[in-house]
Scaffold this motif. Structure first.
Motif, mmCIF file in Angstrom:
data_model
loop_
_atom_site.group_PDB
_atom_site.id
_atom_site.type_symbol
_atom_site.label_atom_id
_atom_site.label_comp_id
_atom_site.label_asym_id
_atom_site.label_seq_id
_atom_site.Cartn_x
_atom_site.Cartn_y
_atom_site.Cartn_z
ATOM 1 N N ARG A 992 0.793 -1.227 -0.053
ATOM 2 C CA ARG A 992 -0.053 -0.033 0.030
ATOM 3 C C ARG A 992 0.711 1.074 -0.003
ATOM 4 O O ARG A 992 0.401 2.450 -0.440
ATOM 5 N N ASN A 993 1.860 1.193 0.416
ATOM 6 C CA ASN A 993 3.062 2.436 0.112
ATOM 7 C C ASN A 993 4.116 2.066 -0.252
ATOM 8 O O ASN A 993 4.874 0.890 -0.069
ATOM 9 N N MET A 994 4.773 3.189 -0.972
ATOM 10 C CA MET A 994 6.185 2.952 -1.582
ATOM 11 C C MET A 994 6.931 4.061 -1.239
ATOM 12 O O MET A 994 6.475 5.250 -0.883
ATOM 13 N N ILE A 995 8.291 3.580 -0.757
ATOM 14 C CA ILE A 995 9.148 4.527 -0.113
ATOM 15 C C ILE A 995 10.203 4.838 -1.521
ATOM 16 O O ILE A 995 10.597 4.118 -2.190
ATOM 17 N N PHE A 996 10.320 6.405 -1.663
ATOM 18 C CA PHE A 996 11.438 6.864 -2.733
ATOM 19 C C PHE A 996 12.502 7.747 -1.878
ATOM 20 O O PHE A 996 12.169 8.544 -0.705
ATOM 21 N N GLU A 997 13.420 7.665 -2.487
ATOM 22 C CA GLU A 997 14.537 8.626 -1.954
ATOM 23 C C GLU A 997 14.689 9.764 -2.838
ATOM 24 O O GLU A 997 14.576 9.370 -3.935
ATOM 25 N N ILE A 998 15.104 10.869 -2.365
ATOM 26 C CA ILE A 998 15.131 11.989 -3.206
ATOM 27 C C ILE A 998 16.620 12.761 -2.907
ATOM 28 O O ILE A 998 17.059 12.746 -1.913
ATOM 29 N N CYS A 999 17.173 13.404 -3.661
ATOM 30 C CA CYS A 999 18.168 14.619 -3.879
ATOM 31 C C CYS A 999 17.535 15.737 -4.232
ATOM 32 O O CYS A 999 16.873 15.692 -5.419
ATOM 33 N N ALA A 1000 17.623 16.873 -3.687
ATOM 34 C CA ALA A 1000 16.946 18.001 -3.860
ATOM 35 C C ALA A 1000 18.033 19.312 -3.676
ATOM 36 O O ALA A 1000 18.855 18.975 -2.740
ATOM 37 N N ASP A 1001 17.579 20.426 -4.519
ATOM 38 C CA ASP A 1001 18.130 21.459 -4.130
ATOM 39 C C ASP A 1001 17.165 22.537 -3.493
ATOM 40 O O ASP A 1001 16.085 22.283 -4.080
ATOM 41 N N ASP A 1002 17.691 23.440 -2.807
ATOM 42 C CA ASP A 1002 16.611 24.398 -2.058
ATOM 43 C C ASP A 1002 16.580 25.762 -2.915
ATOM 44 O O ASP A 1002 17.204 25.441 -4.202
#
Length: 1019
Positions: A992-1002
């Motif tokens: 029911r739930n999927m986990i995702f990792e992200i890289c991001a800039d502010d």
């Protein structure tokens, strides 16, 4: 069962059943076990604390144990795990004895019938006397007698969340090994005229001031090699002084040092003296001022009970006032370290809880006191000198109120716990849903404590326990819920049945599973399962499983209780959702490994040769059979092998050797193979090494090549009458036969017959063979594996076609360290010791080789019991719902020293993006529906974050550098569709739930650490 621990005709040697005691032997050693096997122990009082002590002593393996407790069993005594409802009214010792005797058939358990307080002479036959929950006047009487007869004396007591222990081992107690740590050793590079010793190549020597060392192989100072222990004064991490070396000669080169454990004599005072001038072992440095207060308080409890016939009533103000009055008088008798004033709040709480009994506190002091018994008998490790007080007042509940009425006994097995916490909190304990991962040593102790606490016995309560392992004989020494008939059965099922028998209220409330907790069982331990839990407790023995459970607890925001033991050492950790770091937030240092060059050609320690022996085991009986089977079963094996780089020729030649050239048809041919293997490994290979590097070789700088850590080897000449040579031959031949499905033999007459007919070819050195001299040098054989393709094809074409061998398979050996009949450890021991003889290294026995080669974790029941006690004290807090870090304690203990250290859990890491603060561990970006990639990216842009990369597991789903055309196709896809597109795998139906990792800039374009993303993909 045959008695394998007995005194032989000479009367001075015990044969220890290593299959039972193996893990404990790695903690205590054979000599300590022999001393214990000559000793009789008496335990007085077998309520909860007494039976914990007796249980641990029985598992450890003393000669005999007796218990004394004539009082009739009451309903509240059922908090003692060996008592049953049908025992009510029977004498406690008589009801307990049969079940205690089942723990270890080598330890007879009897009931001591004479009153030890009236008939002191009845104690004369024991080496150790342990008193539990005994009035002080009786303690003083027994202690005085024990001192006069040289009997070791221990007393212990638990009162609610308070407990203490006292040890008196006489005027001259010899500690033969204060720490239990392995003696350090090393290579030296010099000893100057002032006695300053320098370790080779700035290797830390690991010594401390006051240690003793002996020397060997020191050239130029022959007299220093005489084995005399010399006292050390540390000058630095790489140097130490041994004082004057006058008359010992002048150092030339070489030399080894070896730490020597020297006996340490301790003087103990009597209980009467210690009451006035107490010595304390501090159990919690955050409570350094409490021991003297509790020292006075426990005496006051004893005086109160002696005068009234009972301990103070739960939460009774009148009785507490009387305790304070008695304490004030007792404080005046303290001659050293008396407090300036009494802690009335602390002593009042002690009075309130005096009739209380808590299983975790009994487990803590039961493990500690039993270890002190073993110390007294063996002289191994440092004892408690002389009092230790411990409390866990932080475990008192704040979510429920306590009153005299709520803490009154109800005539139940939980009355001792109710006396401390009250009825309302008992209801919370009973309606908890807990998941225990692992049913081994820690798991057994945990379940026992839970059963006695009444955990999950209520209408809403439930315990799930899982363990995929079956019970082995070596488990019986410390996994106390199991008995000999259980060997081969599933751990989780036997453990669940055992604790349900201890507390029938658990019947139907405990579910035993046999599944590993991991990604491959997420259909069993699914999202509904995790979400229904109140908490998780780990009882695991491997890091990989711990990390996975930890990740699940973080995702579902469930508290986790983590613990582990290593011999006498133990640790506990509390993982608190939204507050603390998790288990995975920190890592243990990597396992120590040896340089390949050292193991292959230049060993200087037995650990190096054992590592080499383990490699030879795999390269002889595991890897070749696997390669042959792959060749026979996979049509593309040759093609894929030819495309590899490095060792294609070695792989193909091994297959030809095992399938054609050296394929045995009879066991006699296996004997021939083993004899040639000996010649290659211990003669020819050594001669080849000396051909490349003769003993008189020098380096480019002019120094002797065979110096420092490099020991010049000597080849071995085979001799069947040599036990080590014989062991290698028999083990190698039988293992080779196993690979081919041939019947083996240990009949030496057959070996002699085969060897007499064999011709061993003379060694001829090979030219052009290169050997790496140091790990820092480039490997001269690095390109040797890139063989000529035509040569490789010729070897491949010489192999029989798989079709002509349809159904034929070899059997790779599956390494099993605990089977003494399978030749596995026998081979590694023999190979290692022969290699050690090549290089002049002292060999190791089978026991030590098994420890290192099998990567065995030393274990002992006392540490396990104590650690689980600490874990359950934290469980009380979780059930209460405490929500501050400083309410909890992580624990670090070493019973050998003994040392106890406690600290509050470390806070979870915090971060910030733009102007928003986040918890990097527990916070997450949540989406309540299965959004598209475009919607997810837009959502982050609204938060001022630009996603630069997005991944799920190993699948990279989005990156800002992807071509526009590729992104155009992905933007409209829902997240589940995107995962299936990239990973080529369907999302599990129940997920029911999927986990995702992200890289991001502010907003400023800086890369920032942000929480993970959780997308709800299904309702």
């Amino acid at each position: 069962m045959a008695d394998k621990m007995k005194v032989d005709k000479a009367g001075d040697d015990q044969h220890i059943d290593e299959s039972l005691y193996s893990r404990q032997l790695y903690v205590l050693g054979h000599e300590a076990m022999r001393r214990m096997a000559n000793s009789n122990v008496l335990v007085v009082g077998v309520k909860g604390l007494g039976v914990e002590i007796a249980k641990n002593i029985a598992l450890a393996g003393v000669k005999a144990m007796a218990i004394y407790d004539p009082a009739p069993v009451e309903i509240s005594d059922l908090a003692q795990f060996f008592l049953r409802k049908e025992d009510i009214g029977k004498p406690r010792a008589e009801a307990t004895q049969p079940r205690l005797a089942e723990l270890n058939t080598y330890v007879p358990v009897s009931v001591h019938t004479a009153n030890p307080f009236e008939n002191l002479e009845s104690l004369a036959k024991y080496q150790v006397v342990v008193l539990t929950e005994t009035l002080l006047e009786a303690q003083l009487k027994v202690n005085e007698y024990c001192r006069s007869k040289g009997i070791y004396f221990i007393s212990a007591d638990v009162r609610g969340l308070f407990g203490n222990i006292f040890c008196d081992f006489g005027d001259e107690f010899s500690v033969i090994d204060a720490t239990g740590e392995n003696p350090v050793s090393g290579i030296i590079s010099g000893i100057d005229d002032e006695g300053l010793v320098t370790a080779l190549d700035e290797t830390r020597h690991g010594l401390e001031d006051g240690d003793y060392v002996t020397f060997s192989e020191v050239e130029g100072m022959d007299k220093i090699n005489d084995g005399t222990p010399r006292k050390v004064e540390v000058k630095g991490p790489y140097t130490f002084s041994i004082g004057s070396v006058e008359g010992l000669g002048k150092y030339s080169r070489g030399g080894l040092f070896q730490q020597v454990k020297m006996p340490k004599i301790l003087k103990f005072n009597s209980l009467a003296e210690q009451l006035k001038k107490p010595e304390f072992l501090i159990a919690d440095f955050a409570k350094w001022d409490r021991p003297i207060q509790l020292h006075i308080g426990f005496q006051a409890l004893s005086k109160f009970a002696a005068s009234t016939g009972a301990l103070p009533r739960p939460m009774n103000a009148e009785d507490a006032k009387a305790i304070l009055s008695l304490a004030a008088d007792i404080a005046k008798t303290i001659e050293e370290g008396a407090p300036e004033e009494l802690d009335e709040k602390l002593l009042t709480e002690l009075s309130y809880q005096a009739q209380g009994y808590l299983s975790p506190m009994a487990a803590f002091f039961g493990g500690l006191a039993a270890q002190e018994v073993l110390k007294a008998l063996s002289g191994k490790f440092s004892p408690v000198v002389q009092f230790m007080y411990f409390d866990s007042l932080e475990s008192l509940p704040s979510s429920t109120s306590r009153s005299e009425e709520s803490c009154k006994p109800l005539g139940t097995r939980y009355d001792g716990q109710i006396a401390v916490f009250g009825r309302d909190f008992q209801d919370k304990i009973a309606n908890t849903k807990e998941f225990l991962v692992g049913a081994g040593a820690i798991g057994c102790e945990m379940l026992k404590n839970w059963a006695m606490m009444g955990l999950s016995t209520g209408p809403k309560g439930q315990i799930h326990v899982t363990d995929m392992d079956s019970i082995e004989r070596s488990n019986l020494n410390r996994q106390f819920l199991f008995r000999a008939p259980d060997v081969g059965k599933l751990k989780s099922e036997c453990a669940a049945a055992a604790v349900a028998a201890m507390n029938p209220e658990l019947d139907g409330k405990i579910t035993a599973l046999r599944d590993r907790v991991g990604e491959d069982t997420e259909d069993i331990f699914h999202e509904d399962f995790w979400e229904a839990l109140d908490g998780v407790t780990n009882a695991l023995d491997n890091v990989e499983a711990r990390v996975y459970v930890d990740r699940r607890c973080v995702f579902f925001r469930k508290p986790l209780l983590e613990s582990g033991t290593l011999g006498t050492k133990g640790n506990t950790q509390v993982v608190l959702p939204n507050l603390s770091e998790s288990y995975s937030s920190s890592q243990d240092p990597p396992e120590k490994s040896f340089p390949m060059c050292t193991v292959k050609s230049f060993p200087n320690r037995i650990e190096h040769t054992i590592a080499w022996g383990r490699e030879i085991f795999d390269s002889s009986f595991v890897n070749p059979a696997q390669s042959v089977n792959l060749y026979l079963s996979q049509p593309s094996f040759i093609e894929s092998t030819l495309k590899q780089s490095g060792n294609q020729k070695e792989i193909l030649e091994t297959i030809r050797d095992y399938l054609v050239d050296a394929k045995p048809l009879t066991f006699e041919q296996c004997i021939e193979w083993a004899r040639l293997k000996f010649e290659k490994l211990f003669n020819n290979d050594i001669q080849q090494l000396l051909h490349v590097f003769p003993k008189d070789s020098v380096t480019s700088s002019g120094t002797a090549f065979w110096s420092g850590p490099k020991r010049a080897p000597d080849p071995l000449i085979f001799d069947l009458e040599n036990p080590e040579h014989q062991d290698f031959l028999v083990a190698a031949a039988n293992l080779h036969a196993f690979v081919y499905g041939l019947k083996g033999s240990t009949d030496l007459s057959l070996y002699r017959k085969v060897l007499d007919a064999m011709m061993i070819p003379d060694f001829k050195p090979q030219s052009g063979v290169k050997i790496q001299a140091n790990d820092s040098d480039p490997d001269p054989n690095a390109s040797a594996g890139f063989a000529d393709q035509n040569e490789l094809k010729d070897i491949a074409e010489s192999l029989p076609a798989p079709a002509t061998l349809a159904g034929y398979r070899l059997t790779p050996v599956e390494f099993e360290k605990d089977d003494d009949t399978n030749h596995h450890i026998a081979f590694i021991t023999a190979a290692s010791n022969l290699r050690a003889l090549n290089y002049g290294i002292p060999p190791a026995d089978r026991h030590k080789t098994k420890l290192i080669a099998g990567k065995i974790i030393p274990a002992i029941a006392t540490t396990t019991a104590l650690v689980t006690g600490l874990v359950c004290l934290e469980l009380y807090k979780l059930i209460d719902g405490k929500n501050k870090l400083d309410d909890y304690r992580n624990g670090f203990i070493n019973l050998a020293l003994p040392f106890f250290g406690f600290s509050e859990p470390i806070a979870s890491p915090k971060g910030k993006y733009n102007d928003t603060e986040v918890d990097k561990l527990w916070d997450r970006f949540e989406f309540e529906r299965n959004v598209t990639l475009r919607e997810l990216i837009d959502s982050f842009e609204e938060k001022g974050l630009e996603i630069t990369m997005l991944s799920h597991g190993n699948a990279l789903l989005y990156a800002s550098f992807f071509p526009p055309a590729k992104l155009k196709d992905r933007y409209p896809l829902k997240m589940t569709e995107l995962i299936e597109l990239v990973s080529k795998k369907a999302v599990p139906a129940g997920r029911r739930n999927m986990i995702f990792e992200i890289c991001a800039d502010d907003k400023s374009g800086e890369d920032v650490e942000v929480p993970f993303v959780c997308v709800k993909t299904r309702d």
